[in-house]
Design an enzyme around this catalytic site. Structure first.
Site, PDB file in Angstrom:
ATOM      1  N   THR A 125       0.818  -1.216   0.000  1.00  0.00           N
ATOM      2  CA  THR A 125       0.000   0.000   0.000  1.00  0.00           C
ATOM      3  C   THR A 125       0.849   1.262   0.000  1.00  0.00           C
ATOM      4  O   THR A 125       0.468   2.267  -0.602  1.00  0.00           O
ATOM      5  CB  THR A 125      -0.921   0.003   1.250  1.00  0.00           C
ATOM      6  OG1 THR A 125      -1.790  -1.099   1.142  1.00  0.00           O
ATOM      7  CG2 THR A 125      -1.745   1.267   1.354  1.00  0.00           C
ATOM      8  N   ASP A 174       1.604  -6.414  -4.584  1.00  0.00           N
ATOM      9  CA  ASP A 174       0.794  -6.452  -3.363  1.00  0.00           C
ATOM     10  C   ASP A 174       1.373  -7.631  -2.582  1.00  0.00           C
ATOM     11  O   ASP A 174       1.622  -8.694  -3.148  1.00  0.00           O
ATOM     12  CB  ASP A 174      -0.664  -6.720  -3.734  1.00  0.00           C
ATOM     13  CG  ASP A 174      -1.582  -6.662  -2.534  1.00  0.00           C
ATOM     14  OD1 ASP A 174      -2.505  -5.849  -2.533  1.00  0.00           O
ATOM     15  OD2 ASP A 174      -1.382  -7.469  -1.583  1.00  0.00           O
ATOM     16  N   ASP A 226       0.185  -6.991   4.563  1.00  0.00           N
ATOM     17  CA  ASP A 226      -0.573  -8.241   4.715  1.00  0.00           C
ATOM     18  C   ASP A 226       0.305  -9.440   5.063  1.00  0.00           C
ATOM     19  O   ASP A 226      -0.084 -10.283   5.874  1.00  0.00           O
ATOM     20  CB  ASP A 226      -1.372  -8.537   3.437  1.00  0.00           C
ATOM     21  CG  ASP A 226      -2.547  -7.578   3.273  1.00  0.00           C
ATOM     22  OD1 ASP A 226      -2.902  -6.901   4.253  1.00  0.00           O
ATOM     23  OD2 ASP A 226      -3.103  -7.505   2.168  1.00  0.00           O
ATOM     24  N   CYS A 269      -4.135 -19.549  20.179  1.00  0.00           N
ATOM     25  CA  CYS A 269      -4.163 -18.392  21.079  1.00  0.00           C
ATOM     26  C   CYS A 269      -2.993 -17.489  20.727  1.00  0.00           C
ATOM     27  O   CYS A 269      -1.893 -17.973  20.461  1.00  0.00           O
ATOM     28  CB  CYS A 269      -3.968 -18.815  22.533  1.00  0.00           C
ATOM     29  SG  CYS A 269      -5.315 -19.758  23.179  1.00  0.00           S
TER      30      CYS A 269
HETATM   31  N1  ASP Z   1      -2.628  -5.452   0.378  1.00  0.00           N
HETATM   32  C1  ASP Z   1      -1.557  -4.603   0.832  1.00  0.00           C
HETATM   33  C2  ASP Z   1      -0.284  -5.401   0.811  1.00  0.00           C
HETATM   34  O1  ASP Z   1      -0.034  -6.154   1.715  1.00  0.00           O
HETATM   35  C3  ASP Z   1      -1.857  -4.079   2.191  1.00  0.00           C
HETATM   36  C4  ASP Z   1      -0.823  -3.123   2.752  1.00  0.00           C
HETATM   37  O2  ASP Z   1       0.272  -2.934   2.259  1.00  0.00           O
HETATM   38  O3  ASP Z   1      -1.141  -2.498   3.812  1.00  0.00           O
HETATM   39  O4  ASP Z   1       0.475  -5.304  -0.116  1.00  0.00           O
END
Ligand code: ASP
Length: 362
Positions: free
Chosen positions: A34, A77, A110, A299
């Site tokens: 992102t 991504d 992610d 957990c």
């Molecule tokens: N979907 C994005 C990624 O992991 C989410 C992020 O970067 O916050 O590349």
């Protein structure tokens, strides 16, 4: 099949910051996520090339660092990250290790915890900081967290002890929002708020408030040794997450995968699993085929202690290894790393239960 070694011929772009030769040198490796995304014509966020990162973040020039940038040819991504990317990152760090004081990896959130754990394993005897960071809102947007995350990550990557001038964080870490977490302890816990990462079972290595406070007693200091960059990860691993109603067919399908070498068993509480005879038979059959089973608790806090309950005692008898307080992310990548070493059964089992990179509290 272990992953083959990837290419590392990416062009290095020195960023025109006004640093002098005496200033710390930090290499930023941009993989995507992102942090560098923009909205596509169809309205989704897609990864973009940074081009001149210094134009997007003019404050980089004021840090007193010498910065260089390496970019993934096709930023991704992080949902698309693969063990091949991890080996490429490790190889790039190995290739540029002598020329930089520290490394910052810009990465999607992610799967950042998996990537940070994987890098912790494949970079053996790491003596310099390798700090993962990213953002929940892309750089350039109002209220983006990219600037503060990247700037503090760079400061951590360049940090030295004030008196001894030795490296402050010779570890793989995840810096996000205001905490630095060990790479093998990080977990993404939040998709909407800025505080995206947490470590439940180990204290942060640093906190960023008005000043940057390092917690030296939590940082691992190992005897100096030359960096060893490992080049193999075993991808024939699986995760079997238990839930009430899990069927025999599903367990057989997962553990019966052709060539499977290891599996993380995500169990309940302190490492408990059903005592149904079909379930135990499936585990026994997997062990008989040489599959290594690592017991990790669902957990987030606490640890696996096989033998506390009847429902975990039989796992030990079957040769399932207790994962202590390891995260699932670290367990998957530890299996890939240890199985990629191609060691004997006995040595493999011993390494899987040892604390290799600060991932378990012993
Ligand atoms: N979907 C994005 C990624 O992991 C989410 C992020 O970067 O916050 O590349």
């Amino acid at each position: 099949m272990p992953t083959p070694t990837p290419a590392t011929d990416l062009p290095l772009l020195p960023l025109p910051t006004p640093g002098t030769a005496a200033d710390p040198a930090v290499l930023i490796i941009y993989t995507g996520g992102t942090v560098g995304m923009a909205v596509s014509r169809t309205g989704e966020l897609v990864p973009m090339q940074f081009g001149r990162l210094d134009r997007k973040m003019p404050e980089l020039a004021r840090l007193g660092l010498r910065l260089s940038l390496l970019s993934w040819p096709e930023p991704i991504d992080s949902s698309n990250v693969t063990p091949q990317d991890w080996l490429r990152l490790a190889a790039l760090i190995g290739q540029h290790y002598a020329d930089f004081d520290g490394f910052v990896i810009l990465h999607g959130t992610d799967t950042m915890a998996y990537s940070a754990a994987a890098l912790s394993y494949v970079l053996e005897h790491l003596g310099k900081p390798v700090i993962f960071t990213g953002a929940q809102v892309p750089v350039g947007r109002s209220r983006s967290d990219a600037q503060r995350n990247l700037i503090t990550a760079l400061e951590i990557a360049a940090a030295r002890h004030p008196r001894a001038h030795t490296v402050r964080v010779p570890e793989v870490g995840v810096f996000f929002n205001d905490v630095l977490i060990r790479g093998t302890r990080a977990k993404k816990v939040e998709s909407q708020q800025f505080a995206a990462f947490k470590s439940e079972n180990y204290p942060p290595l640093a906190r960023a408030g008005i000043s940057l406070e390092f917690s030296d007693k939590s940082i691992r200091l190992l005897p100096a040794a030359p960096l060893k960059v490992h080049t193999r990860l075993e991808e024939k691993v699986a995760v079997l997450r238990l839930f009430p109603g899990l069927s025999q067919a599903v367990v057989e399908a997962i553990l019966g995968v052709e060539g499977l070498r290891g599996a993380v068993l995500e169990t309940y509480g302190s490492g408990n699993a059903p005592t149904a005879s079909w379930f135990l038979r499936c585990l026994q059959a997997a062990r008989a085929r040489g599959i290594h089973l690592l017991n990790v608790s669902q957990c987030e806090e606490g640890r696996v202690t096989q033998g506390t309950y009847e429902t975990s005692a039989q796992l030990t008898d079957l040769g399932v290894l207790g994962g202590d307080d390891i995260t699932s992310e670290a367990a998957v990548t530890k299996l890939m790393y240890v199985l990629g070493l191609g060691l004997s059964e006995e040595r493999t089992r011993s390494l899987l239960t040892q604390d290799l990179r600060g991932e378990i509290t012993q």
